[in-house]
Every structure is written in C-alpha cells, then in structure tokens.
Design a protein around this motif. Structure first.
Motif, PDB file in Angstrom:
ATOM      1  N   ILE A  30       0.813  -1.220   0.000  1.00  0.00           N
ATOM      2  CA  ILE A  30       0.000   0.000   0.000  1.00  0.00           C
ATOM      3  C   ILE A  30       0.845   1.268   0.000  1.00  0.00           C
ATOM      4  CG2 ILE A  30      -1.959  -1.135   1.116  1.00  0.00           C
ATOM      5  CD1 ILE A  30      -1.054   0.141   3.770  1.00  0.00           C
ATOM      6  N   PHE A  31       2.169   1.123   0.047  1.00  0.00           N
ATOM      7  CA  PHE A  31       3.041   2.285   0.217  1.00  0.00           C
ATOM      8  C   PHE A  31       3.616   2.806  -1.092  1.00  0.00           C
ATOM      9  CE2 PHE A  31       3.123   0.030   4.247  1.00  0.00           C
ATOM     10  CZ  PHE A  31       2.826   1.052   5.129  1.00  0.00           C
ATOM     11  N   GLN A  32       3.716   4.129  -1.177  1.00  0.00           N
ATOM     12  CA  GLN A  32       4.403   4.795  -2.280  1.00  0.00           C
ATOM     13  C   GLN A  32       5.883   4.921  -1.901  1.00  0.00           C
ATOM     14  OE1 GLN A  32       2.567   5.712  -5.085  1.00  0.00           O
ATOM     15  NE2 GLN A  32       0.956   4.633  -3.963  1.00  0.00           N
ATOM     16  N   ILE A  33       6.750   4.948  -2.890  1.00  0.00           N
ATOM     17  CA  ILE A  33       8.194   5.033  -2.668  1.00  0.00           C
ATOM     18  C   ILE A  33       8.654   6.481  -2.860  1.00  0.00           C
ATOM     19  CG2 ILE A  33      10.452   4.298  -3.516  1.00  0.00           C
ATOM     20  CD1 ILE A  33       9.112   1.650  -4.360  1.00  0.00           C
ATOM     21  N   TYR A  34       9.367   6.994  -1.843  1.00  0.00           N
ATOM     22  CA  TYR A  34       9.912   8.351  -1.896  1.00  0.00           C
ATOM     23  C   TYR A  34      11.375   8.310  -1.456  1.00  0.00           C
ATOM     24  CZ  TYR A  34       4.912   9.503  -1.761  1.00  0.00           C
ATOM     25  OH  TYR A  34       3.568   9.570  -2.010  1.00  0.00           O
ATOM     26  N   GLY A  35      12.087   9.379  -1.694  1.00  0.00           N
ATOM     27  CA  GLY A  35      13.494   9.458  -1.312  1.00  0.00           C
ATOM     28  C   GLY A  35      14.384   8.808  -2.354  1.00  0.00           C
ATOM     29  N   ALA A 119       5.349   5.937   2.287  1.00  0.00           N
ATOM     30  CA  ALA A 119       4.155   6.538   2.876  1.00  0.00           C
ATOM     31  C   ALA A 119       2.957   6.182   2.003  1.00  0.00           C
ATOM     32  CB  ALA A 119       4.311   8.054   2.986  1.00  0.00           C
ATOM     33  N   LEU A 120       1.764   6.399   2.546  1.00  0.00           N
ATOM     34  CA  LEU A 120       0.551   6.072   1.801  1.00  0.00           C
ATOM     35  C   LEU A 120       0.325   7.041   0.653  1.00  0.00           C
ATOM     36  CD1 LEU A 120      -1.903   5.216   4.723  1.00  0.00           C
ATOM     37  CD2 LEU A 120      -0.502   3.650   3.353  1.00  0.00           C
ATOM     38  N   ALA A 121       0.614   8.328   0.878  1.00  0.00           N
ATOM     39  CA  ALA A 121       0.355   9.355  -0.131  1.00  0.00           C
ATOM     40  C   ALA A 121       0.988  10.660   0.324  1.00  0.00           C
ATOM     41  CB  ALA A 121      -1.158   9.537  -0.313  1.00  0.00           C
ATOM     42  N   VAL A 137       6.110   1.161  20.957  1.00  0.00           N
ATOM     43  CA  VAL A 137       4.974   0.263  21.182  1.00  0.00           C
ATOM     44  C   VAL A 137       4.724  -0.563  19.921  1.00  0.00           C
ATOM     45  CG1 VAL A 137       3.854   1.747  22.892  1.00  0.00           C
ATOM     46  CG2 VAL A 137       3.305   2.039  20.463  1.00  0.00           C
ATOM     47  N   PRO A 138       4.172  -1.782  20.062  1.00  0.00           N
ATOM     48  CA  PRO A 138       3.811  -2.537  18.861  1.00  0.00           C
ATOM     49  C   PRO A 138       2.766  -1.767  18.054  1.00  0.00           C
ATOM     50  CG  PRO A 138       3.764  -3.946  20.802  1.00  0.00           C
ATOM     51  CD  PRO A 138       3.911  -2.536  21.289  1.00  0.00           C
ATOM     52  N   VAL A 139       2.914  -1.790  16.731  1.00  0.00           N
ATOM     53  CA  VAL A 139       1.960  -1.133  15.837  1.00  0.00           C
ATOM     54  C   VAL A 139       1.460  -2.145  14.819  1.00  0.00           C
ATOM     55  CG1 VAL A 139       2.949   1.174  16.136  1.00  0.00           C
ATOM     56  CG2 VAL A 139       3.797  -0.286  14.301  1.00  0.00           C
ATOM     57  N   ASN A 140       0.272  -1.910  14.316  1.00  0.00           N
ATOM     58  CA  ASN A 140      -0.294  -2.762  13.263  1.00  0.00           C
ATOM     59  C   ASN A 140      -0.444  -1.927  12.010  1.00  0.00           C
ATOM     60  OD1 ASN A 140      -0.880  -5.444  14.472  1.00  0.00           O
ATOM     61  ND2 ASN A 140      -1.957  -4.157  15.948  1.00  0.00           N
ATOM     62  N   ILE A 141       0.371  -2.254  11.008  1.00  0.00           N
ATOM     63  CA  ILE A 141       0.393  -1.504   9.754  1.00  0.00           C
ATOM     64  C   ILE A 141       0.356  -2.482   8.592  1.00  0.00           C
ATOM     65  CG2 ILE A 141       1.805  -0.009   8.291  1.00  0.00           C
ATOM     66  CD1 ILE A 141       3.022   1.179  10.800  1.00  0.00           C
ATOM     67  N   ALA A 142      -0.472  -2.182   7.612  1.00  0.00           N
ATOM     68  CA  ALA A 142      -0.519  -2.948   6.357  1.00  0.00           C
ATOM     69  C   ALA A 142      -0.652  -4.448   6.613  1.00  0.00           C
ATOM     70  CB  ALA A 142       0.704  -2.646   5.498  1.00  0.00           C
ATOM     71  N   GLY A 143      -1.532  -4.801   7.563  1.00  0.00           N
ATOM     72  CA  GLY A 143      -1.811  -6.198   7.849  1.00  0.00           C
ATOM     73  C   GLY A 143      -0.751  -6.909   8.664  1.00  0.00           C
ATOM     74  N   GLY A 158       8.828  -4.385  -2.256  1.00  0.00           N
ATOM     75  CA  GLY A 158       7.976  -4.325  -1.077  1.00  0.00           C
ATOM     76  C   GLY A 158       8.762  -4.180   0.205  1.00  0.00           C
ATOM     77  N   ILE A 159       8.069  -4.426   1.315  1.00  0.00           N
ATOM     78  CA  ILE A 159       8.647  -4.256   2.644  1.00  0.00           C
ATOM     79  C   ILE A 159       8.463  -5.544   3.436  1.00  0.00           C
ATOM     80  CG2 ILE A 159       8.543  -2.955   4.806  1.00  0.00           C
ATOM     81  CD1 ILE A 159       7.281  -0.638   3.182  1.00  0.00           C
ATOM     82  N   LEU A 160       9.562  -6.013   4.027  1.00  0.00           N
ATOM     83  CA  LEU A 160       9.534  -7.191   4.895  1.00  0.00           C
ATOM     84  C   LEU A 160       9.901  -6.784   6.312  1.00  0.00           C
ATOM     85  CD1 LEU A 160      11.528  -9.767   2.717  1.00  0.00           C
ATOM     86  CD2 LEU A 160       9.032  -9.594   2.972  1.00  0.00           C
ATOM     87  N   VAL A 161       9.322  -7.485   7.278  1.00  0.00           N
ATOM     88  CA  VAL A 161       9.672  -7.303   8.682  1.00  0.00           C
ATOM     89  C   VAL A 161      10.053  -8.674   9.223  1.00  0.00           C
ATOM     90  CG1 VAL A 161       8.808  -6.698  10.964  1.00  0.00           C
ATOM     91  CG2 VAL A 161       8.173  -5.314   8.985  1.00  0.00           C
ATOM     92  N   SER A 162      11.188  -8.712   9.923  1.00  0.00           N
ATOM     93  CA  SER A 162      11.703  -9.966  10.468  1.00  0.00           C
ATOM     94  C   SER A 162      11.970  -9.802  11.957  1.00  0.00           C
ATOM     95  CB  SER A 162      13.012 -10.328   9.756  1.00  0.00           C
ATOM     96  OG  SER A 162      13.635 -11.421  10.381  1.00  0.00           O
TER      97      SER A 162
END
Length: 168
Positions: A30-35, A119-121, A137-143, A158-162
C-alpha cells in the motif's frame, strides 16, 4: 548496526520456513516510494501518532545509527505527519529509512534526500503540534504487527519485517 540491504524477493524465496512460522512478514503493498534510497534496511523503532508530528520530529533529531523509523499514523489521509525538514535531518543523522502509515508532504524535497521513505500518499496540509503519541509500542500496519527492535527490509518489490536480522 545497519543491515545490508537484501532483495526482498530473494529473502522470501530463501526463507519459506520463516514466513510459515510468522518470523518473516510482508507488509501489504500500500506504500508509495519516496526518497533517493530505493533499498534500505535496519532495526526498527516504532512510534504511534495521529495527525501530530511532534514525536516524529523528536525521533529524527536523534542519531539514527542505521535504524528505520516506523510511524503508525493511523492511516490518516487528512494531513501530512512528515515533511522535508525532518527527512533532511533524518538523512543527516544517519537514519536508513522511514515508513509512514499516513501522509507526507514536501515530496520534491524528500525525493532529493539520500534516505528511504515509504508513505501512503502526499498531502499539502501540515499536522498538529501537540506532542501526543506513544513511543516503542507494537503497531499494526498494512496487515502486519511490527515491534520495536525487529528488522525491516525495503526495496522496490515491497517491505519485509523480520524478528531477527537476516543474512543471505
């Protein structure tokens, strides 16, 4: 401390067992790529805010040491919680990247910075400055549930979290 950028598709192909047991998760696309930095990775610092960017700015004024700031902005599309000046500061302070579950602004300025931003937009309105939010704190983002101290890997796929730092 900064992780070596790894190709997310290769990481997924090589770590099916980590995906199955939930130690490696992919964020929904769901994220746009910036930078300017398309590929980035590092240990995660979490922040939860809503339409307020005081804590975002405070974090990015610290030394980044190759970390990635993950900001749960509640998915708000009503204002930007990150702009060009804090991103410039983040680049100068050694942050690897910033992921925002919300909007950013000053896109042209951010796209000139050598840092990864997702970011989303974009949105022209600025955020409130009350200083409300929660750090580490734990957050819930993009499922995906994301915890402070986990590792994030981002590229154009995309983005991975490990739960731990990965190697190939």
């Amino acid at each position: 401390m900064a992780a070596l950028p790894l190709a997310t598709a290769e990481v997924c192909d090589a770590n099916a067992h980590l995906i199955q047991n939930g130690e490696l998760r992919a964020l929904q696309p769901i994220f746009q790529i910036y930078g300017r930095r398309q590929v980035f990775a590092g240990p995660i610092v979490t922040l939860k805010v809503f339409e307020d960017n005081v804590l975002v700015r405070e974090f990015l004024e610290e030394k980044g040491n190759g970390r990635v700031l993950v900001v749960d902005g509640g998915g708000s599309m009503r204002c930007a919680i990150l702009g060009g000046n804090p991103v410039q500061q983040a680049q100068n302070n050694g942050w690897a990247g910033i992921v925002v579950n919300g909007c950013i602004r000053d896109v042209d300025e951010i796209n000139g910075c050598d840092i990864g931003v997702r970011a989303l937009a974009s949105h022209p309105m600025k955020a409130n400055k009350k200083g409300f939010g929660e750090k580490h704190v734990p957050v819930n983002i993009a499922g995906t549930r994301i915890c402070d101290g986990e590792w994030l890997y981002a590229d154009s796929d995309g983005i991975l979290v490990s739960r731990m730092e990965l190697t190939v």
